[in-house]
Design a protein around this motif. Sequence first.
Motif, PDB file in Angstrom:
ATOM      1  N   THR A  37       6.120  75.200 -19.908  1.00 21.94           N
ATOM      2  CA  THR A  37       4.992  74.088 -19.604  1.00 21.94           C
ATOM      3  C   THR A  37       5.767  72.868 -18.913  1.00 21.94           C
ATOM      4  O   THR A  37       6.862  72.758 -18.691  1.00 21.94           O
ATOM      5  CB  THR A  37       4.620  73.534 -21.182  1.00 21.94           C
ATOM      6  OG1 THR A  37       5.778  72.848 -21.660  1.00 21.94           O
ATOM      7  CG2 THR A  37       4.016  74.651 -21.904  1.00 21.94           C
ATOM      8  N   CYS A  53      -1.444  69.598 -18.841  1.00 23.53           N
ATOM      9  CA  CYS A  53      -0.336  70.378 -19.143  1.00 23.53           C
ATOM     10  C   CYS A  53      -0.645  71.854 -18.417  1.00 23.53           C
ATOM     11  O   CYS A  53      -1.626  72.639 -18.736  1.00 23.53           O
ATOM     12  CB  CYS A  53      -0.307  70.396 -20.560  1.00 23.53           C
ATOM     13  SG  CYS A  53       1.061  71.658 -21.341  1.00 23.53           S
ATOM     14  N   TRP A  55       0.744  75.487 -18.223  1.00 25.03           N
ATOM     15  CA  TRP A  55       1.553  76.475 -19.057  1.00 25.03           C
ATOM     16  C   TRP A  55       1.613  77.787 -18.281  1.00 25.03           C
ATOM     17  O   TRP A  55       0.782  78.264 -17.579  1.00 25.03           O
ATOM     18  CB  TRP A  55       0.950  76.622 -20.321  1.00 25.03           C
ATOM     19  CG  TRP A  55      -0.379  77.126 -20.647  1.00 25.03           C
ATOM     20  CD1 TRP A  55      -1.393  76.336 -20.505  1.00 25.03           C
ATOM     21  CD2 TRP A  55      -0.691  78.459 -20.528  1.00 25.03           C
ATOM     22  NE1 TRP A  55      -2.831  77.237 -20.627  1.00 25.03           N
ATOM     23  CE2 TRP A  55      -2.249  78.464 -20.889  1.00 25.03           C
ATOM     24  CE3 TRP A  55      -0.104  79.723 -20.531  1.00 25.03           C
ATOM     25  CZ2 TRP A  55      -2.939  79.756 -20.737  1.00 25.03           C
ATOM     26  CZ3 TRP A  55      -0.753  80.945 -20.927  1.00 25.03           C
ATOM     27  CH2 TRP A  55      -1.992  80.786 -20.908  1.00 25.03           C
ATOM     28  N   CYS A  89       2.114  67.768 -21.813  1.00 26.40           N
ATOM     29  CA  CYS A  89       2.694  68.845 -22.775  1.00 26.40           C
ATOM     30  C   CYS A  89       3.376  68.351 -23.865  1.00 26.40           C
ATOM     31  O   CYS A  89       4.137  67.006 -23.569  1.00 26.40           O
ATOM     32  CB  CYS A  89       3.448  69.644 -21.732  1.00 26.40           C
ATOM     33  SG  CYS A  89       2.631  70.471 -20.582  1.00 26.40           S
ATOM     34  N   GLY A  96       0.699  77.039 -24.912  1.00 28.07           N
ATOM     35  CA  GLY A  96       0.590  78.566 -24.232  1.00 28.07           C
ATOM     36  C   GLY A  96       0.400  79.402 -25.514  1.00 28.07           C
ATOM     37  O   GLY A  96      -0.308  80.353 -25.196  1.00 28.07           O
TER      38      GLY A  96
END
Length: 135
Positions: A37, A53, A55, A89, A96
């Motif tokens: 991330t 964020c 990922w 994140c 994820g």
Amino acid sequence: MSLILMALAAAATHNVSVEHHGSQVGATYTARTEIQTRTIGAKTPNRMDNQRCLWTATIVVDRKLDHGPALARTVSSDKQFSGSEPGACAASRQTGARNIARYQDKIAAHLVDVAQADRAPLLAELDQVRALASN
């Protein structure tokens, strides 16, 4: 969240049986994800937060033989999925892992493809082990 990860782990395996010189050798292919991330954007006082964020989940396929740890190895790690979410994140978000559930059908198909492509290399490795054992 851990129940989802356990369900993903249970669904991400594929078993094959290969005949090698009159005996059956079973191989289990297991998919696991390596998630990276990265937070982009800025969070400044008195302004709207525009962090995201990003990922990326890399699918790694491991092979294990039923007869023991011999010839166990990583077979493939070329399949990737990626996406983004609003906000920074954080490890507690499991960004994820939560999003990878959408790709389970593609992961299962990739696992079958990797197992089929690994058939010839697996037989060659078994032949090498047999040749070493007979010396």
